[in-house]
Design a protein around this motif. Structure first.
Motif, mmCIF file in Angstrom:
data_model
loop_
_atom_site.group_PDB
_atom_site.id
_atom_site.type_symbol
_atom_site.label_atom_id
_atom_site.label_comp_id
_atom_site.label_asym_id
_atom_site.label_seq_id
_atom_site.Cartn_x
_atom_site.Cartn_y
_atom_site.Cartn_z
ATOM 1 N N ALA A 182 0.803 -1.225 0.000
ATOM 2 C CA ALA A 182 0.000 0.000 0.000
ATOM 3 C C ALA A 182 0.835 1.273 0.000
ATOM 4 N N ASN A 183 1.895 1.317 0.824
ATOM 5 C CA ASN A 183 2.668 2.555 0.899
ATOM 6 C C ASN A 183 3.400 2.878 -0.399
ATOM 7 N N PRO A 184 4.101 1.921 -1.027
ATOM 8 C CA PRO A 184 4.695 2.235 -2.326
ATOM 9 C C PRO A 184 3.649 2.596 -3.388
ATOM 10 N N ALA A 185 2.479 1.944 -3.337
ATOM 11 C CA ALA A 185 1.429 2.269 -4.307
ATOM 12 C C ALA A 185 0.926 3.694 -4.105
ATOM 13 N N LEU A 186 0.745 4.097 -2.842
ATOM 14 C CA LEU A 186 0.353 5.478 -2.578
ATOM 15 C C LEU A 186 1.463 6.431 -3.009
ATOM 16 N N GLY A 187 2.713 5.999 -2.837
ATOM 17 C CA GLY A 187 3.831 6.818 -3.310
ATOM 18 C C GLY A 187 3.774 7.050 -4.806
ATOM 19 N N HIS A 188 3.396 6.020 -5.556
ATOM 20 C CA HIS A 188 3.273 6.200 -7.012
ATOM 21 C C HIS A 188 2.110 7.137 -7.337
ATOM 22 N N ALA A 189 1.016 7.024 -6.582
ATOM 23 C CA ALA A 189 -0.105 7.948 -6.774
ATOM 24 C C ALA A 189 0.337 9.375 -6.487
ATOM 25 N N CYS A 190 1.189 9.549 -5.466
ATOM 26 C CA CYS A 190 1.725 10.870 -5.155
ATOM 27 C C CYS A 190 2.565 11.397 -6.317
#
Length: 500
Positions: A277-285
């Motif tokens: 989840a955190n890397p995926a949110l990072g990509h969304a960022c």
């Protein structure tokens, strides 16, 4: 799905993706005991005092000799304070502007900001006016609000401080920034501020200090001046009722994504948080920043041990030094209060496989993506530069999100592995599950399942899914927590300093 994950060739531990029995094969070694899902397995001998590595970074030190195949957790892994050799601006990756500008349907405000919601806020200056504020907000039920379809509701923002505190210094200034941030927030069409009258945190001081002028959609009053609770509630209801038709005139229209600020948050983390989840949110960022938008990371104690990765992304040395300064303040703050930076992870985090704050921080920092760090801000300070930013805050989720919203964030993206039941107002919150088992168990609370990244969904696909959901929620789609009415009790300004 693989039985375990090795995150880097330099690591001497791997993470189990399912519960494993003793004697199972893992990278040429056999597990020595039961390994719970999300927990670490040594894949090489680690001598007592030697570094344990995950993410190609140090997450702690062996408290005893650790044999290959052993369970590595808080029973044999010890924490040490960070002594980093900081580099500045050595990992700057240029942001390529998006080929096609995206838009969302938002509320344009007269000051140039854009809202994703259209609330009327009742904001208190002190706990002594909390009951009055709640009575005012609770007076507006579904039947009356149905007359104003463009207004999302009347919300009371009450807290437990505002007096018994110094009239200057970090604590007072932080509370004033929170109040200013909520009073001027783009998701508020109208604001009524309610005080007692004799408190340390005077409303008139706030209005003067921040240049806020009263008007039809901004009102203020004190219980002592109005002459009592009952009259204050009656007058407050009258003032809000006069605001409703004006607030209802606001309509959604196409707005650029560059107007969005998104709070990047996590809570109830587990070992999968830093993998899915955190890397995926990072990509969304990263996608948000490519559109000219802003992602705001926070929770200073939860980047402890990973801050050196962020200083390398700082746009200049001064920005990196500001982040290091926050780390030093927190080391002193915890020492003065006889605590430890390793007080975090929580028991739930540890049950999910996280052992030290260093391990947790390395996963948490991934929410910030890969773009340059453009600014470092005080708690609840207005974020003024687009791009990836950091705001100082405690790791306590409600206090941290309160600061991010006060800094101007109109949306919150919140990752969780254990299953946090969090929501916020006036900025709606989407919840991103780190594992599919929890997502299936809490489907009424979770908006996104990032656990499928373990079975083939790519980082880019999941990041795009999160980004597109953020735009839909910004345009009015209700998130799961918002649909359940969460957010009325999650306004928690950070209390710094002595209560006197």
């Amino acid at each position: 799905m693989a039985d375990f994950i090795r995150l880097d060739a330099a690591d001497n531990v791997v993470t189990a993706t399912r519960s494993m029995q003793a004697g199972e094969a893992v990278e040429g070694v056999s597990t020595a005991s039961l390994i719970p899902r999300g927990h670490k397995i040594a894949v090489a001998a680690i001598a007592r005092g030697a570094a344990v590595r995950k993410y190609a970074q140090v997450i702690g030190y062996a408290a005893e000799d650790i044999a290959p195949g052993a369970h590595v957790h808080d029973h044999n892994l010890e924490f040490r304070n960070v002594d980093a050799d900081y580099e500045f601006s050595t990992d700057l990756r240029p942001v390529a502007p998006a080929a096609t500008p995206d838009t969302f349907m938002g509320y344009r405000r007269k000051n140039g900001t854009v809202g994703t919601r259209n609330y009327i806020a009742v904001v208190t200056s002190v706990n002594c006016s909390a009951t009055a504020a709640r009575m005012i907000a609770n007076a507006f039920g579904p039947e009356e609000m149905a007359k104003y379809p463009n207004v999302d509701g009347v919300v009371a923002f009450v807290h437990g401080t505002g007096c018994g505190m110094a009239g200057s210094g970090d604590g007072f200034e932080a509370l004033q920034r929170v109040m200013w941030g909520y009073a001027k927030h783009p998701n508020h069409a109208g604001v009524l501020m309610v005080g007692l009258g004799c408190e340390m945190n005077q409303i008139d001081w706030l209005l003067e200090a921040w240049g806020i002028e009263k008007g039809p959609l901004f009102q203020a009053m004190n219980i002592q001046d109005v002459a009592g609770l009952r009259r204050t509630v009656e007058l407050g209801i009258e003032k809000v009722r006069a605001m409703l038709p004006l607030a209802n005139e606001a309509v959604r229209e196409p707005c650029p994504v560059s107007a969005l600020k998104v709070a990047l948050q996590c809570g109830g983390s587990d070992a999968m948080s830093g993998i899915t989840a955190n890397p995926a949110l990072g990509h969304a960022c990263d996608l948000l920043v490519a559109q000219g938008g802003t992602g705001v990371l926070a929770e200073t104690p939860e980047i402890y041990g990973a801050e050196h990765l962020l200083t390398r992304r700082a746009v200049d040395a001064a920005t990196g030094e500001k982040l290091v300064g926050l780390i030093r303040w927190w080391e002193d703050y915890t020492a003065r209060n006889r605590g430890s930076m390793d007080n975090n992870p929580s028991p739930g985090n540890k049950k999910g496989g996280l052992s030290t704050i260093l391990e947790k921080s390395l996963g948490a920092a991934a929410k910030g993506g890969t773009t340059p760090l453009t600014g470092v801000y005080k708690y609840a300070e207005a974020v003024t530069k687009p791009g990836f930013a950091f705001m100082d805050s405690p790791g306590y989720d409600p206090a941290s999100v309160t600061g991010q919203i006060a800094s101007g964030c109109q949306l919150v993206a919140f990752t969780t592995g254990r299953g946090s039941a969090f929501g916020s107002k006036p900025a709606p919150c989407i919840k991103i599950a780190t594992n599919s088992e929890m997502y299936s168990r809490m489907t009424e609370d979770m908006d996104v399942d990032a656990g499928d990244m373990l079975t083939g969904v790519t980082l880019e696909e999941k990041g795009r899914e999160i980004y597109e959901l953020l735009l839909r929620v910004a345009s009015g789609e209700a998130s799961k927590s918002e649909a359940q009415g969460l957010g009325d009790y999650e306004f928690v300004p950070w209390q710094i300093g002595a209560v006197m």
